[in-house]
Motif scaffolding. Structure first.
Motif, PDB file in Angstrom:
ATOM      1  N   SER B 218     -49.199  16.191-130.200  1.00  0.00           N
ATOM      2  CA  SER B 218     -48.291  16.424-129.072  1.00  0.00           C
ATOM      3  C   SER B 218     -49.043  17.111-127.930  1.00  0.00           C
ATOM      4  CB  SER B 218     -47.111  17.293-129.498  1.00  0.00           C
ATOM      5  OG  SER B 218     -46.487  16.703-130.599  1.00  0.00           O
ATOM      6  N   LEU B 219     -49.883  18.079-128.299  1.00  0.00           N
ATOM      7  CA  LEU B 219     -50.677  18.772-127.272  1.00  0.00           C
ATOM      8  C   LEU B 219     -51.618  17.779-126.583  1.00  0.00           C
ATOM      9  CD1 LEU B 219     -51.556  22.083-129.155  1.00  0.00           C
ATOM     10  CD2 LEU B 219     -49.987  21.814-127.243  1.00  0.00           C
ATOM     11  N   LEU B 220     -52.180  16.900-127.410  1.00  0.00           N
ATOM     12  CA  LEU B 220     -53.095  15.901-126.856  1.00  0.00           C
ATOM     13  C   LEU B 220     -52.363  14.987-125.877  1.00  0.00           C
ATOM     14  CD1 LEU B 220     -56.036  14.798-127.051  1.00  0.00           C
ATOM     15  CD2 LEU B 220     -55.164  13.159-128.694  1.00  0.00           C
ATOM     16  N   VAL B 221     -51.148  14.585-126.245  1.00  0.00           N
ATOM     17  CA  VAL B 221     -50.372  13.697-125.354  1.00  0.00           C
ATOM     18  C   VAL B 221     -50.068  14.421-124.041  1.00  0.00           C
ATOM     19  CG1 VAL B 221     -48.149  12.517-125.087  1.00  0.00           C
ATOM     20  CG2 VAL B 221     -49.426  12.284-127.201  1.00  0.00           C
ATOM     21  N   MET B 222     -49.835  15.734-124.121  1.00  0.00           N
ATOM     22  CA  MET B 222     -49.599  16.496-122.882  1.00  0.00           C
ATOM     23  C   MET B 222     -50.847  16.472-121.999  1.00  0.00           C
ATOM     24  SD  MET B 222     -47.525  19.857-123.938  1.00  0.00           S
ATOM     25  CE  MET B 222     -46.143  19.795-125.007  1.00  0.00           C
ATOM     26  N   VAL B 223     -52.000  16.693-122.637  1.00  0.00           N
ATOM     27  CA  VAL B 223     -53.264  16.661-121.881  1.00  0.00           C
ATOM     28  C   VAL B 223     -53.458  15.279-121.271  1.00  0.00           C
ATOM     29  CG1 VAL B 223     -55.779  16.834-122.104  1.00  0.00           C
ATOM     30  CG2 VAL B 223     -54.324  18.482-123.256  1.00  0.00           C
ATOM     31  N   GLU B 224     -53.184  14.251-122.088  1.00  0.00           N
ATOM     32  CA  GLU B 224     -53.343  12.878-121.586  1.00  0.00           C
ATOM     33  C   GLU B 224     -52.410  12.620-120.400  1.00  0.00           C
ATOM     34  OE1 GLU B 224     -54.464  11.010-125.968  1.00  0.00           O
ATOM     35  OE2 GLU B 224     -52.513  10.627-125.068  1.00  0.00           O
ATOM     36  N   SER B 225     -51.206  13.194-120.472  1.00  0.00           N
ATOM     37  CA  SER B 225     -50.243  13.009-119.382  1.00  0.00           C
ATOM     38  C   SER B 225     -50.801  13.619-118.098  1.00  0.00           C
ATOM     39  CB  SER B 225     -48.912  13.675-119.714  1.00  0.00           C
ATOM     40  OG  SER B 225     -48.447  13.181-120.928  1.00  0.00           O
ATOM     41  N   LEU B 226     -51.403  14.812-118.240  1.00  0.00           N
ATOM     42  CA  LEU B 226     -51.983  15.460-117.051  1.00  0.00           C
ATOM     43  C   LEU B 226     -53.107  14.611-116.469  1.00  0.00           C
ATOM     44  CD1 LEU B 226     -52.087  19.182-118.252  1.00  0.00           C
ATOM     45  CD2 LEU B 226     -50.584  18.192-116.525  1.00  0.00           C
ATOM     46  N   ILE B 227     -53.881  14.029-117.382  1.00  0.00           N
ATOM     47  CA  ILE B 227     -54.992  13.179-116.908  1.00  0.00           C
ATOM     48  C   ILE B 227     -54.431  11.922-116.239  1.00  0.00           C
ATOM     49  CG2 ILE B 227     -56.931  11.754-117.688  1.00  0.00           C
ATOM     50  CD1 ILE B 227     -57.315  13.862-119.953  1.00  0.00           C
ATOM     51  N   MET B 228     -53.386  11.383-116.856  1.00  0.00           N
ATOM     52  CA  MET B 228     -52.821  10.116-116.385  1.00  0.00           C
ATOM     53  C   MET B 228     -52.294  10.218-114.950  1.00  0.00           C
ATOM     54  SD  MET B 228     -52.566   7.081-117.438  1.00  0.00           S
ATOM     55  CE  MET B 228     -52.255   6.440-119.037  1.00  0.00           C
ATOM     56  N   ILE B 229     -51.746  11.391-114.581  1.00  0.00           N
ATOM     57  CA  ILE B 229     -51.181  11.489-113.235  1.00  0.00           C
ATOM     58  C   ILE B 229     -52.270  11.683-112.166  1.00  0.00           C
ATOM     59  CG2 ILE B 229     -48.850  12.253-113.891  1.00  0.00           C
ATOM     60  CD1 ILE B 229     -49.703  15.110-113.339  1.00  0.00           C
ATOM     61  N   LYS B 230     -53.531  11.797-112.653  1.00  0.00           N
ATOM     62  CA  LYS B 230     -54.632  11.841-111.685  1.00  0.00           C
ATOM     63  C   LYS B 230     -55.451  10.561-111.860  1.00  0.00           C
ATOM     64  CE  LYS B 230     -57.183  15.306-110.364  1.00  0.00           C
ATOM     65  NZ  LYS B 230     -58.168  16.387-110.510  1.00  0.00           N
ATOM     66  N   PRO B 231     -55.134   9.509-111.074  1.00  0.00           N
ATOM     67  CA  PRO B 231     -55.809   8.218-111.297  1.00  0.00           C
ATOM     68  C   PRO B 231     -57.337   8.331-111.328  1.00  0.00           C
ATOM     69  CG  PRO B 231     -54.028   7.956-109.732  1.00  0.00           C
ATOM     70  CD  PRO B 231     -54.133   9.409-109.991  1.00  0.00           C
ATOM     71  N   SER B 232     -57.888   9.244-110.536  1.00  0.00           N
ATOM     72  CA  SER B 232     -59.352   9.326-110.491  1.00  0.00           C
ATOM     73  C   SER B 232     -59.943   9.888-111.791  1.00  0.00           C
ATOM     74  CB  SER B 232     -59.781  10.206-109.320  1.00  0.00           C
ATOM     75  OG  SER B 232     -59.255  11.511-109.510  1.00  0.00           O
TER      76      SER B 232
END
Lengths: 313, 501
Positions: B218-232
């Motif tokens: 779940s923590l990983l998915v949160m991190v991935e979500s943060l990454i995902m909203i930054k396309p670069s």
């Protein structure tokens, strides 16, 4: 068909099976008896190749239980201590699954399943979910599963537990039939009358060791001793017991009967009868006191317990 | 466990009838198990209903939420809507995929430990199916339905976005990224659940332990979500996938090794047997030596333990070299302010004299020693929980830093000799100690992925722990003490000599 030499199993530091040696010929039924926790199930698991022996070796149908486990398991049919059925499956689907695992062709899977289910009185429950089966039906289906691939060797852990008398008889008859077909069967049971009825040889296990092995008569002879005779008189004659003590060992006396040990019945019994008649006694019956497997079993276990206590000081 | 030998009987006459198991046969047998398990899962409404809701209802809700958010943004936001859509919309398919695959954890726990609890595993273990076939069959059974549901959910959501009001056209590579991310996450959860299941005998215990899988995921998915909203920054997701793939390999190795009949039917799986554990530890520590015989102990217990570590130590040396080279390579990017510095400068010498007091202050010996001991113990401790990877990382990292500094010195045109001589005198003792410690830290975590045959995971780990502590006390610590003395007493004098020569 089954050979085992010095089979030993440790669970961490606990010695569950302690150097068991067995030799079971084809077509022979061997019953393994013993108290709970004696090592019966562990022995069966080692013979199936599920558990690896800590020492010793065993071969089943010529296959080594350590190096040829797949072949061993393909050759044996195992009825586990708990039936372990998949409760959401239907009877026929369940057998079909195990038939696939044993690589039986589809037609054979179906034929064997139907045949065996009919034979064990489960014909009416082919399409019922296993969760709806009674305890006895589940046990029978588990036995059908073990027999599905027509194995040369059957290892049956308490095959008739939880069964009603009629079902238990059905299973016993099947075991006898399989014996007739030269199938080798090892069964563990607490039911001593069943063991004496089915088994050619009986192995009694205690604390992981076989403490007695042989057929019933051999065990009775070795562990209980020579036959015991019961003499029933029409009227008791005073002093007869003392008189007989000169020729036999009288073990028990009743109002009009007495029991004695007859190491050589052919010689001892005529002698006893002659003495009774000489004293004016009238014999009603003279018969051998029948021993049950329970008597023999209890005697053997009791002696082993005593031996253990003595060894421990 | 008693040390016993297996006396083998002569080979059976029909031993040549042994079937040869190719991968096709393995897969075919595994699929028999998978088919049954999948059918069984779909007969359980407790699995079907959540999958149905998460697959068919949740994507519509997600679509609705996306529309509302986009509407709000258009209404109140003053930035560009397209940029917001590009940042925000890919977030949802990731979540839409993740929720159904979280069911895979439940199925995995159910198919492994549930079956064990219902005692239906033993009949299966009595069949000719191999451990690998059973393992693969059950892993696939746990992965396939939730994964299919996850992919179906993603498809429904994306179809809604593509055909709906947003008319969003995601880049194919982004879709591939999301699909692969969903796949590796599902596999991580299932392989993790298998390891948990194999070590427990009740679903209750397994469910409690499952939090060790679901919380990090779940923590990983949160991190991935943060990454995902930054396309670069989305390229980072590939690195995460690579990391997860490594975790999968390690978990698969562990699972395949511990998913065996012996362990599954073991008696002492759920409870801790401290007495037994202590006996195993003591036996491994002594290595058969009775009483206090240090020389014999070194000969029959310590050196063989050191010899057993040769492979992990080799891995450590290779990683340390790579780390050094990597540090050197990075010196081009991360430059130290060395321009105008002169390592032979009197100021450097004065600083060094001040810091080390040139061996006059024995307090520094204790400081140097405690620093090294702390790092090594931390590495060993962290290695236990990370399959040895982080233990290796911590012990290898200083070599990367050395490479970075060395690279900078050389690139700045400075004389590297004083720097080299600041390492070598005490490094003679310290580097071997770090190599041994690094190997032990790696092996202490990695042993559970491949315990020696005939040994349970717990037993193998306890033995390794005993070896690690033994090596620490008997070899690493003495070497570190020598290194600390040399570092304080000798190294500064050598450096001084090099600088002033």
């Amino acid at each position: 068909m089954i050979e085992a030499e010095g089979l030993t199993k440790y669970f961490d530091t606990f010695l569950a099976v302690d150097g068991i040696s067995l030799n079971v010929d084809p077509g022979m039924v061997v019953a393994i008896l013993g108290p709970n926790g004696a090592g019966k199930t562990t022995t069966v698991r080692m013979l199936t190749g599920i558990l690896r022996p800590s020492a010793g070796w065993a071969r089943v149908a010529g296959y080594d239980v350590v190096t040829q486990t797949a072949q061993v398991r393909a050759t044996v049919g195992v009825l586990t201590e708990q039936h372990g059925l998949y409760e959401r499956m239907k009877g026929l689907d369940y057998l079909d699954f195990f038939g696939r695992v044993y690589h039986l062709p589809e037609a054979m899977r179906r034929q064997r399943s139907l045949e065996l289910m009919e034979r064990f009185g489960l014909g009416h429950a082919l399409d019922k979910r296993l969760g709806q089966y009674s305890k006895g039906m589940k046990q029978k289906l588990a036995l059908v599963r073990a027999m599905l691939h027509d194995p040369l060797v059957l290892l049956l852990d308490e095959p008739t537990s939880a069964m009603d008398p009629q079902s238990a008889k059905l299973v016993r008859d099947s075991i006898l039939e399989l014996r007739g077909e030269k199938r080798t069967i090892v069964l563990t049971t607490h039911n001593l009358s069943e063991a004496s009825l089915l088994a050619d040889k009986i192995a009694i296990i205690r604390n992981g060791r076989i403490i007695a092995f042989g057929n019933f008569d051999e065990l009775a002879q070795v562990f209980v001793g020579p036959p015991m005779m019961r003499l029933h008189l029409i009227d008791y004659v005073n002093g007869i017991a003392d008189d007989l003590r000169e020729v036999v060992e009288v073990t028990d006396i009743g109002a009009d009967w007495l029991e004695y040990i007859a190491p050589q019945p052919r010689e001892t019994n005529p002698m006893v009868l002659r003495r009774v008649m000489d004293r004016g006694g009238s014999v009603l019956t003279l018969s051998q006191v029948s021993l049950t497997l329970e008597d023999v079993y209890l005697k053997i276990v009791e002696e082993d317990e005593k031996k253990g206590e003595n060894d421990n000081g | 466990m008693a040390e016993v030998s297996l006396k083998r009987p002569p080979m059976a006459e029909n031993a040549n009838l042994a079937p040869t198991y190719g991968w096709r046969m393995t897969l075919s047998n595994a699929l028999i198990v998978t088919r049954r398990e999948v059918r069984d899962s779909f007969r359980d409404w407790r699995i079907v209903v959540p999958i149905f809701l998460l697959t068919l209802v949740f994507p519509f809700l997600a679509n609705l939420a996306s529309s509302i958010f986009m509407g709000l943004f258009e209404r109140y936001g003053d930035a560009d809507t397209e940029g917001f859509a590009e940042a925000f919309l890919p977030l949802m398919p990731m979540l839409v995929g993740f929720f159904p695959i979280s069911i895979s954890l439940v199925i995995a726990l159910e198919t492994f430990v549930g079956e064990k609890e219902r005692l239906s595993l033993e009949p299966l273990l009595s069949t000719p199916l191999t451990n690998t076939e059973l393992y693969i069959g059950k892993v696939m059974a746990a992965i396939l339905p939730p994964l299919a549901a996850g992919y179906l959910g993603i498809t429904i959501y994306l179809t809604g976005l593509i055909l709906g009001a947003q008319q969003w056209r995601p880049a194919p590579l982004l879709i591939v990224q999301i699909l692969l991310l969903t796949l590796v996450q599902a596999v991580v959860m299932v392989t993790g659940a298998v390891v948990i299941s194999s070590q427990t005998t009740s679903t209750r215990a397994a469910n409690l332990l499952a939090s060790f899988v679901i919380i990090p995921m779940s923590l990983l998915v949160m991190v991935e979500s943060l990454i995902m909203i930054k396309p670069s920054a989305r390229y980072t997701l590939w690195w995460i996938m690579l990391g997860l793939a490594i975790v999968i390999v390690l978990l698969l190795r562990t699972g395949a090794r511990i998913f065996n009949r012996e362990e599954l039917l073991g008696r002492s799986i759920d409870h801790l047997n401290f007495r037994w554990a202590w006996q195993v530890f003591k036996g491994q520590w002594r290595g058969g030596v009775q009483g206090f015989r240090p020389l014999q102990w070194y000969r029959v217990s310590v050196f063989p333990a050191l010899l057993n570590l040769r492979r992990p130590m080799l891995v450590f040396v290779v990683c340390a070299l790579c780390s050094f080279i990597g540090g050197w390579y990075l010196s081009g990017t991360y430059q130290l302010p060395l321009e105008g510095q002169n390592l032979t400068d009197e100021n450097v010498l004065d600083n060094m004299r001040e810091i080390f007091d040139l061996g006059q202050n024995p307090r520094f010996v204790a400081f140097a020693l405690s620093q090294n001991v702390r790092v090594i113990l931390l590495a060993m401790f962290i290695g236990i929980f990370t399959f040895g990877v982080m233990g290796l990382f911590f012990t290898v990292l200083p070599f990367g830093i050395l490479g970075l500094i060395m690279g900078n010195i050389v690139k700045a045109g400075l004389d590297p000799l004083p720097f080299i001589m600041a390492i070598i005198p005490h490094g003679v003792a310290e580097i071997p100690a770090i190599i041994i410690a690094g190997g032990a830290a790696l092996q202490l975590g990695a042993i559970i992925t491949r315990p020696p045959r005939e040994t349970t995971v717990m037993e193998a780990w306890i033995r390794m722990l005993a070896d690690a502590i033994k090596l620490f006390v008997a070899v690493i610590l003495p070497l570190l003490i020598i290194a600390a003395i040399l570092e304080v007493q000798l190294t500064p004098r050598v450096v001084e000599w090099v600088i002033t020569r």
